[in-house]
Motif scaffolding. Structure first.
Motif, PDB file in Angstrom:
ATOM      1  N   UNK A  67       0.831  -1.201   0.000  1.00  0.00           N
ATOM      2  CA  UNK A  67       0.000   0.000   0.000  1.00  0.00           C
ATOM      3  C   UNK A  67       0.862   1.246   0.000  1.00  0.00           C
ATOM      4  N   UNK A  68       1.914   1.241   0.781  1.00  0.00           N
ATOM      5  CA  UNK A  68       2.798   2.397   0.828  1.00  0.00           C
ATOM      6  C   UNK A  68       3.520   2.601  -0.500  1.00  0.00           C
ATOM      7  N   UNK A  69       3.986   1.524  -1.111  1.00  0.00           N
ATOM      8  CA  UNK A  69       4.649   1.648  -2.411  1.00  0.00           C
ATOM      9  C   UNK A  69       3.722   2.273  -3.433  1.00  0.00           C
ATOM     10  N   UNK A  70       2.486   1.865  -3.417  1.00  0.00           N
ATOM     11  CA  UNK A  70       1.527   2.418  -4.364  1.00  0.00           C
ATOM     12  C   UNK A  70       1.297   3.901  -4.096  1.00  0.00           C
ATOM     13  N   UNK A  71       1.298   4.285  -2.843  1.00  0.00           N
ATOM     14  CA  UNK A  71       1.037   5.672  -2.475  1.00  0.00           C
ATOM     15  C   UNK A  71       2.182   6.592  -2.848  1.00  0.00           C
ATOM     16  N   UNK A  72       3.436   6.140  -2.693  1.00  0.00           N
ATOM     17  CA  UNK A  72       4.586   7.037  -2.855  1.00  0.00           C
ATOM     18  C   UNK A  72       5.373   6.744  -4.120  1.00  0.00           C
ATOM     19  N   UNK A  73       4.730   6.135  -5.116  1.00  0.00           N
ATOM     20  CA  UNK A  73       5.481   5.730  -6.305  1.00  0.00           C
ATOM     21  C   UNK A  73       6.105   6.912  -7.051  1.00  0.00           C
ATOM     22  N   UNK A  74       5.544   8.117  -6.878  1.00  0.00           N
ATOM     23  CA  UNK A  74       6.099   9.296  -7.550  1.00  0.00           C
ATOM     24  C   UNK A  74       6.943  10.165  -6.625  1.00  0.00           C
ATOM     25  N   UNK A  75       7.207   9.658  -5.415  1.00  0.00           N
ATOM     26  CA  UNK A  75       8.015  10.435  -4.465  1.00  0.00           C
ATOM     27  C   UNK A  75       9.485  10.395  -4.858  1.00  0.00           C
ATOM     28  N   UNK A  76      10.285  11.251  -4.230  1.00  0.00           N
ATOM     29  CA  UNK A  76      11.707  11.294  -4.526  1.00  0.00           C
ATOM     30  C   UNK A  76      12.388  10.010  -4.077  1.00  0.00           C
ATOM     31  N   UNK A  77      13.504   9.617  -4.742  1.00  0.00           N
ATOM     32  CA  UNK A  77      14.212   8.394  -4.341  1.00  0.00           C
ATOM     33  C   UNK A  77      14.632   8.419  -2.877  1.00  0.00           C
ATOM     34  N   UNK A  78      15.093   9.570  -2.372  1.00  0.00           N
ATOM     35  CA  UNK A  78      15.495   9.649  -0.961  1.00  0.00           C
ATOM     36  C   UNK A  78      14.331   9.324  -0.046  1.00  0.00           C
ATOM     37  N   UNK A  79      13.176   9.854  -0.393  1.00  0.00           N
ATOM     38  CA  UNK A  79      11.972   9.628   0.404  1.00  0.00           C
ATOM     39  C   UNK A  79      11.625   8.147   0.436  1.00  0.00           C
TER      40      UNK A  79
END
Length: 249
Positions: A67-79
Motif C-alpha cells: 500500500x505504501x509503495x503504491x502511495x509514494x510511487x512518484x516520491x523522490x528516491x530519498x523519500x
C-alpha cells in the motif's frame, strides 16, 4: 511505520489515497497483534491454536508495505529509500532478541524477508534499470538463501503479489493468497492433517482478501497512528515475551 506502510481505500477496485486512513492503521495493529499471538506459542504454555491467527500477520505486513509503495510511487528516491533503511536497520537490531527468544530458530527474523520483498515490488513498480537490477538481486538472494529466510522465496514475492491486486477486482486476492500458502510450507501442513494445520492453510489463503476487505470497510476506524517508533515494537516484543517465559517457568 506510517511512512512505510501507506494508506488504502476503495470499493470494487483498490485505489489508494494520500491521506491517513484509519483502516490502514487498524490493519497494522491487527497484524502486530496476530504476530504476538503467534509468538505466545513459545512462552511454555500449550497454545498451539494461536498458530492460526498467526498466519495473518506476515501477509498483512506485506499488504501494508505494498500500500505504501503504491502511495509514494512518484516520491523522490530519498523519500522512498528511507523505508528500506529502517527495515535493514531493525533487521540487524532484532536478530539478537529474536534468537534469545527462539533459540533453535532455523531462519533469520522476518524483517530481511520484508526488505527483500520491498526491493522486488519496487523494482516491478519503478521500471528503471537500477530498480530492476536491485529487484533481480533480491530475487536471486531469496532463491539461493530461501531456507535461511523466514517464509522463504515465496515470502519475498508476497509484497509484489499484493501490489498486483491493487487495481483489480477483489477476487484477484486469490493470487497473493496462493503465494502466501506457498510461503507457509503448505506440504508440511497438509502432511500434518490436523485441525490447526488445515485451519492455518485456510488462514493463509484468505489473509490477503481479509486485509483488503478491512481496508475497504473500516475507513472510519481511528486507532492510534503507527509511526516510526513502531519499528522498535518488533525486537521489543521478543524481550517482553522472553521475560514472561522466565517468570512462568
Amino acid at each position: 511505520m506510517q511512512n512505510l506502510w501507506g494508506i488504502m481505500h476503495g470499493t470494487e477496485t483498490i485505489p489508494v489515497r494520500r491521506v491517513r486512513d484509519g483502516a490502514l492503521d487498524l490493519l497494522k495493529w491487527l497484524a502486530l497483534l496476530c504476530m504476538v499471538l503467534d509468538h505466545l506459542r513459545y512462552i511454555g504454555l500449550s497454545l498451539d491454536g494461536l498458530y492460526v491467527p498467526g498466519r495473518l500477520a506476515f501477509p498483512w505486513f506485506c499488504l501494508a508495505i505494498a500500500a505504501n509503495l503504491h502511495r509514494v510511487k512518484d516520491a523522490s528516491p530519498t523519500f522512498q529509500w528511507r523505508y528500506l533503511g529502517w527495515l535493514l536497520l531493525f533487521s540487524v537490531i532484532s536478530e539478537v532478541p529474536y534468537r534469545m527468544f527462539i533459540a533453535d530458530a532455523a531462519t533469520l527474523n522476518v524483517l530481511p524477508s520484508l526488505a527483500l520483498g520491498l526491493l522486488v515490488a519496487r523494482g516491478w513498480q519503478q521500471k528503471t534499470l537500477f530498480d530492476r537490477g536491485l529487484a533481480l538481486i533480491a530475487v536471486a538472494i531469496a532463491a539461493v538463501f530461501s531456507t535461511h529466510l523466514m517464509f522463504g522465496f515465496f515470502g519475498v514475492l508476497l509484497p509484489l503479489a499484493m501490489l498486483l491486486v491493487f487495481r483489480r477486482p477483489w477476487y484477484f486476492s486469490l493470487l497473493p493468497g496462493l503465494v502466501c500458502v506457498a510461503a507457509n510450507q503448505w506440504h508440511v501442513l497438509l502432511e500434518s492433517a490436523n485441525a490447526v494445520a488445515l485451519s492455518g492453510l485456510v488462514a493463509c489463503l484468505i489473509a490477503p482478501l481479509a486485509g483488503l476487505v478491512l481496508l475497504r470497510h473500516a475507513a472510519n476506524a481511528s486507532p492510534p497512528a503507527m509511526r516510526r517508533w513502531a519499528y522498535a515494537l518488533y525486537p521489543g516484543h521478543f524481550l517482553v515475551l522472553l521475560l514472561i517465559r522466565q517468570l512462568i517457568a
